[in-house]
Write an enzyme that holds these catalytic residues in place. Structure first.
Site, mmCIF file in Angstrom:
data_model
loop_
_atom_site.group_PDB
_atom_site.id
_atom_site.type_symbol
_atom_site.label_atom_id
_atom_site.label_comp_id
_atom_site.label_asym_id
_atom_site.label_seq_id
_atom_site.Cartn_x
_atom_site.Cartn_y
_atom_site.Cartn_z
ATOM 1 N N ARG A 23 0.862 -1.192 0.000
ATOM 2 C CA ARG A 23 0.000 0.000 0.000
ATOM 3 C C ARG A 23 0.899 1.242 0.000
ATOM 4 O O ARG A 23 1.961 1.238 0.612
ATOM 5 C CB ARG A 23 -0.871 -0.031 1.259
ATOM 6 C CG ARG A 23 -1.903 1.046 1.365
ATOM 7 C CD ARG A 23 -2.837 0.810 2.553
ATOM 8 N NE ARG A 23 -3.692 -0.337 2.298
ATOM 9 C CZ ARG A 23 -3.967 -1.289 3.189
ATOM 10 N NH1 ARG A 23 -3.452 -1.240 4.401
ATOM 11 N NH2 ARG A 23 -4.761 -2.290 2.868
ATOM 12 N N ASN A 87 -0.663 -0.855 13.231
ATOM 13 C CA ASN A 87 -0.114 -1.943 12.429
ATOM 14 C C ASN A 87 1.092 -2.535 13.134
ATOM 15 O O ASN A 87 2.007 -1.793 13.506
ATOM 16 C CB ASN A 87 0.378 -1.415 11.070
ATOM 17 C CG ASN A 87 -0.726 -0.829 10.241
ATOM 18 O OD1 ASN A 87 -1.609 -1.541 9.808
ATOM 19 N ND2 ASN A 87 -0.669 0.476 10.013
ATOM 20 N N ASP A 103 4.689 -4.580 6.643
ATOM 21 C CA ASP A 103 3.434 -4.825 7.363
ATOM 22 C C ASP A 103 3.351 -6.313 7.698
ATOM 23 O O ASP A 103 3.421 -7.148 6.807
ATOM 24 C CB ASP A 103 2.266 -4.402 6.472
ATOM 25 C CG ASP A 103 0.920 -4.604 7.137
ATOM 26 O OD1 ASP A 103 0.589 -5.770 7.452
ATOM 27 O OD2 ASP A 103 0.190 -3.626 7.322
ATOM 28 N N ASP A 105 0.719 -7.924 9.132
ATOM 29 C CA ASP A 105 -0.659 -8.422 9.166
ATOM 30 C C ASP A 105 -1.429 -8.115 10.443
ATOM 31 O O ASP A 105 -2.575 -7.698 10.363
ATOM 32 C CB ASP A 105 -0.728 -9.942 8.921
ATOM 33 C CG ASP A 105 0.144 -10.394 7.769
ATOM 34 O OD1 ASP A 105 0.015 -9.808 6.676
ATOM 35 O OD2 ASP A 105 0.970 -11.290 7.961
ATOM 36 N N ASP A 107 -3.048 -6.349 13.481
ATOM 37 C CA ASP A 107 -3.434 -4.965 13.732
ATOM 38 C C ASP A 107 -4.178 -4.896 15.058
ATOM 39 O O ASP A 107 -4.844 -5.854 15.452
ATOM 40 C CB ASP A 107 -4.370 -4.451 12.628
ATOM 41 C CG ASP A 107 -3.752 -4.555 11.245
ATOM 42 O OD1 ASP A 107 -2.673 -3.986 11.043
ATOM 43 O OD2 ASP A 107 -4.344 -5.224 10.383
ATOM 44 N N ASP A 120 -6.925 -9.652 12.347
ATOM 45 C CA ASP A 120 -6.162 -10.339 11.301
ATOM 46 C C ASP A 120 -5.205 -11.413 11.814
ATOM 47 O O ASP A 120 -4.179 -11.685 11.193
ATOM 48 C CB ASP A 120 -5.415 -9.324 10.419
ATOM 49 C CG ASP A 120 -6.368 -8.345 9.749
ATOM 50 O OD1 ASP A 120 -7.521 -8.737 9.476
ATOM 51 O OD2 ASP A 120 -5.966 -7.201 9.500
#
Length: 177
Positions: A23, A87, A103, A105, A107, A120
């Protein structure tokens, strides 16, 4: 590399453990940089997903990144109060192109009423196997969930109302120049 200054705009890039771009946030305004941290703000910021989808952030959000902690924090300023999206991620690196992190995963979402949710977990377990997260990374991330929850419970740093107020006020001053 020279640190960005207050009022500069930077790009933020989130990657996955296997090196894929996940992202991108374009034009995050820098509010403060130190040797170890970057504080910024996203306000109607363009976000591009790995698959090319684009969207714009809805509300102002103070963003916090640190070189020693395996998480970053987004404090979203909403009509009903401040909500947080955190995150679990590698400490950031900053180069000519962008502020970058991996990242991982997991959160933590903190609602305006203080309720916390770990999100997640299933995605984390799948990616841990698929992308071969090492036992060391797994351990570090789980320890940093504990540190993050401690920060939340004790109103430390970005989880303090006054912290968000100070940085949002500074953003409004810079924006009106």
């Amino acid at each position: 590399m020279k640190l960005p200054k207050e009022g500069d705009f930077i790009t933020i890039q989130s990657y996955k453990h296997d090196g894929r771009l996940h992202r991108t946030w374009r034009d995050t305004m820098v509010l403060k940089t130190t040797e170890n941290a970057v504080i910024g703000v996203n306000d109607h910021t363009l976000v591009t997903e790995a698959d090319g989808r684009r969207w714009v952030t809805r509300e102002p959000a103070i963003v916090y990144f640190h070189k020693k902690y395996w998480f970053n924090i987004i404090a979203m300023i909403r009509d009903n109060g401040i909500s947080y999206y955190c995150n679990l991620a590698s400490p950031y690196v900053l180069d000519q192109e962008a502020l970058k992190y991996i990242d991982y995963d997991l959160d933590v979402k903190v609602f305006a009423d203080g309720e916390k949710k770990l999100l997640d977990v299933d995605e984390y377990e799948i990616h841990k196997k698929e992308m071969h997260y090492s036992p060391d990374i797994d351990y570090i991330l789980k320890e940093h969930v504990k540190i993050l929850v401690d920060w939340i419970n004790n109103g430390k740093g970005p989880f303090s109302q006054s912290y968000v107020n100070i940085w949002y006020k500074r953003y409004l001053e810079l924006r009106s120049r």
